[in-house]
Design a protein around this motif. Structure first.
Motif, mmCIF file in Angstrom:
data_model
loop_
_atom_site.group_PDB
_atom_site.id
_atom_site.type_symbol
_atom_site.label_atom_id
_atom_site.label_comp_id
_atom_site.label_asym_id
_atom_site.label_seq_id
_atom_site.Cartn_x
_atom_site.Cartn_y
_atom_site.Cartn_z
ATOM 1 N N LEU A 156 -5.760 -4.433 6.550
ATOM 2 C CA LEU A 156 -5.768 -5.128 5.259
ATOM 3 C C LEU A 156 -6.602 -6.500 5.755
ATOM 4 N N LYS A 157 -7.089 -7.039 4.614
ATOM 5 C CA LYS A 157 -7.909 -8.179 4.835
ATOM 6 C C LYS A 157 -7.050 -9.308 5.178
ATOM 7 N N LYS A 158 -7.662 -10.231 5.992
ATOM 8 C CA LYS A 158 -7.187 -11.511 6.462
ATOM 9 C C LYS A 158 -6.035 -11.400 7.809
ATOM 10 N N SER A 159 -5.840 -9.938 7.908
ATOM 11 C CA SER A 159 -5.058 -9.618 9.241
ATOM 12 C C SER A 159 -5.756 -9.904 10.484
ATOM 13 N N TYR A 160 -5.025 -10.701 11.360
ATOM 14 C CA TYR A 160 -5.679 -10.695 12.739
ATOM 15 C C TYR A 160 -6.230 -9.411 13.513
ATOM 16 N N GLY A 161 -5.521 -8.309 12.876
ATOM 17 C CA GLY A 161 -5.900 -7.005 13.452
ATOM 18 C C GLY A 161 -6.960 -6.265 12.838
ATOM 19 N N GLU A 162 -7.694 -6.797 11.514
ATOM 20 C CA GLU A 162 -8.476 -6.109 10.839
ATOM 21 C C GLU A 162 -9.788 -5.804 11.513
ATOM 22 N N GLY A 163 -10.180 -4.794 11.297
ATOM 23 C CA GLY A 163 -11.607 -4.117 11.941
ATOM 24 C C GLY A 163 -11.232 -3.569 13.277
ATOM 25 N N ASN A 164 -10.089 -3.418 13.970
ATOM 26 C CA ASN A 164 -9.859 -2.926 15.153
ATOM 27 C C ASN A 164 -10.064 -1.496 15.015
ATOM 28 N N GLN A 167 3.495 3.817 -5.130
ATOM 29 C CA GLN A 167 3.524 4.159 -6.684
ATOM 30 C C GLN A 167 4.393 3.095 -7.322
ATOM 31 N N ILE A 168 5.499 2.766 -6.964
ATOM 32 C CA ILE A 168 6.213 1.984 -7.916
ATOM 33 C C ILE A 168 5.995 0.203 -7.571
ATOM 34 N N LEU A 169 5.366 -0.043 -6.411
ATOM 35 C CA LEU A 169 5.129 -1.618 -6.312
ATOM 36 C C LEU A 169 4.036 -1.990 -7.055
ATOM 37 N N PRO A 170 4.166 -3.178 -7.791
ATOM 38 C CA PRO A 170 3.018 -3.654 -8.605
ATOM 39 C C PRO A 170 1.769 -4.103 -7.812
ATOM 40 N N LEU A 171 1.266 -3.223 -6.863
ATOM 41 C CA LEU A 171 0.150 -3.880 -6.058
ATOM 42 C C LEU A 171 -1.120 -4.184 -6.903
ATOM 43 N N LYS A 172 -1.636 -5.147 -6.586
ATOM 44 C CA LYS A 172 -3.205 -5.445 -7.390
ATOM 45 C C LYS A 172 -4.160 -4.340 -6.953
ATOM 46 N N GLY A 173 -4.689 -3.699 -7.953
ATOM 47 C CA GLY A 173 -5.889 -3.180 -7.830
ATOM 48 C C GLY A 173 -5.606 -1.591 -6.936
ATOM 49 N N LYS A 174 -4.215 -1.112 -6.874
ATOM 50 C CA LYS A 174 -3.981 -0.177 -5.889
ATOM 51 C C LYS A 174 -4.843 1.262 -6.492
ATOM 52 N N GLY A 175 -4.785 1.565 -7.604
ATOM 53 C CA GLY A 175 -5.342 2.882 -7.834
ATOM 54 C C GLY A 175 -4.341 3.795 -7.941
ATOM 55 N N ASP A 176 -4.708 5.221 -7.696
ATOM 56 C CA ASP A 176 -3.943 6.297 -7.835
ATOM 57 C C ASP A 176 -3.047 6.673 -6.432
ATOM 58 N N SER A 177 -1.785 7.194 -6.633
ATOM 59 C CA SER A 177 -1.277 7.377 -5.523
ATOM 60 C C SER A 177 -1.397 8.810 -4.834
ATOM 61 N N ASP A 207 -2.234 -8.181 -1.313
ATOM 62 C CA ASP A 207 -3.005 -8.847 -2.496
ATOM 63 C C ASP A 207 -4.417 -9.176 -2.208
ATOM 64 N N GLN A 208 -4.701 -9.525 -0.799
ATOM 65 C CA GLN A 208 -5.942 -9.864 -0.433
ATOM 66 C C GLN A 208 -7.126 -8.650 -0.509
ATOM 67 N N THR A 209 -6.486 -7.491 -0.405
ATOM 68 C CA THR A 209 -7.347 -6.192 -0.335
ATOM 69 C C THR A 209 -7.311 -5.600 -1.697
ATOM 70 N N ALA A 210 -7.021 -6.319 -2.577
ATOM 71 C CA ALA A 210 -6.924 -5.600 -3.990
ATOM 72 C C ALA A 210 -8.245 -4.979 -4.408
ATOM 73 N N SER A 211 -9.366 -5.383 -4.011
ATOM 74 C CA SER A 211 -10.647 -4.680 -4.494
ATOM 75 C C SER A 211 -11.074 -3.502 -3.657
ATOM 76 N N LYS A 218 -8.138 1.568 0.723
ATOM 77 C CA LYS A 218 -7.382 0.945 1.889
ATOM 78 C C LYS A 218 -5.717 0.777 1.656
ATOM 79 N N LEU A 219 -5.610 0.325 0.285
ATOM 80 C CA LEU A 219 -4.312 -0.079 -0.081
ATOM 81 C C LEU A 219 -3.435 1.327 -0.018
#
Length: 267
Positions: free
Chosen positions: A32-40, A225-235, A116-120, A124-125
């Motif tokens: 996820l974006k903004k995580s300290y572990g992102e990109g490992n 599926q059930i959470l209102p995640l921004k930009g999540k797309g299909d499950s 939320d930061q990874t909504a685009s 990944k979501l």
């Protein structure tokens, strides 16, 4: 509920919760974006971390003497191999699915800001919750990969548990034919269990993300599926049911069949 089954239920629920809270937490930390572990992107990081997540789940469940399944494929595979009582199956499976659901729900709350930061990036979501194939067009190979990976998970566990020169548990179940030598995933010990997951992940993780476990995939997928995640797309339930659930269940039955053939060699 019978006191013994109540104890088993609690242990499997806590272990399954631990597995997914740590496992999906690992995915979110690395993705996820903004995580300290992102990109490992090290090929070792994911399998090694998930191996330790399994080891921690085994430790959490060990006081309850469940055998540390956390996985319907393990439970059904051991039953098919004749080392697990059918009377316990429903209790174990219920605990596994509830625990995995709650684990995914808990870690979603912790990482809400990063989700939320990874909504685009909907891929990944979904990927931090559930598995997917790296090459979707390779349907036969993807199905076979999940089948074979789970085959090894169950067969290795059964063989190590049945090796009288190694580790075995003695457990009173109250069921005459299962009063001794009940083989459980937790009987391997936390560290060997973790290394087994690490080895399987290093071998097959690059193909499908190595689900091995219907509860591990379907319950986090349900949370997605059930959470209102921004930009999540299909499950993507079709993939989860066929490749991450049906294939592992076939693999566990094949492993049980091979185990029954080679079992006499264990003495």
């Amino acid at each position: 509920m019978d006191p013994v089954l109540t104890t088993k239920f609690i242990g499997e629920l806590l272990g399954s919760f631990t597995l997914i809270a740590l496992g999906c937490g690992i995915n979110m930390n690395l993705t996820l974006k903004k995580s300290y572990g992102e990109g490992n992107t090290s090929s070792v990081t994911g399998p090694l971390a998930w191996g330790f997540a399994v080891a921690m789940a085994v430790i959490v469940s060990s006081p309850f003497d469940t055998g540390g399944h956390f996985n319907p494929a393990v439970t059904i595979g051991q039953w098919a191999a004749g080392v697990f009582p059918k009377e316990w199956i429903l209790t174990y499976l219920t605990a596994q699915f509830i625990g995995c659901f709650l684990g995914a729900l808990a870690v979603s709350f912790i990482y809400k800001g990063h989700l939320d930061q990874t909504a685009s990036e909907p891929a990944k979501l979904l990927g931090v919750y559930a598995t997917n194939a790296s090459i979707r067009e390779n349907k036969i190979q993807n199905f076979s990969s999940e089948l074979l990976a789970t085959f090894f998970l169950i067969l290795i566990g059964l063989c190590m548990g049945a090796n009288h020169a190694g580790v075995i548990i003695e457990n009173s179940t109250g069921i005459p034919q299962f009063t001794h030598s009940v083989v459980g995933f937790g009987s391997l010990g936390a560290i060997p269990a973790g290394f087994m997951i690490f080895a399987i992940g290093m071998a097959f993780g690059g193909i499908t993300g190595w689900s091995l476990n219907p509860a591990r995939d379907l319950m986090p997928r349900l949370v997605h599926q059930i959470l209102p995640l921004k930009g999540k797309g299909d499950s993507d339930w079709g993939y989860g049911i066929v490749y991450a659930s049906i294939a592992p269940m076939i693999g566990c039955l094949l492993a049980a069949g091979i185990y029954l053939i080679i079992k006499p060699y264990f003495g």
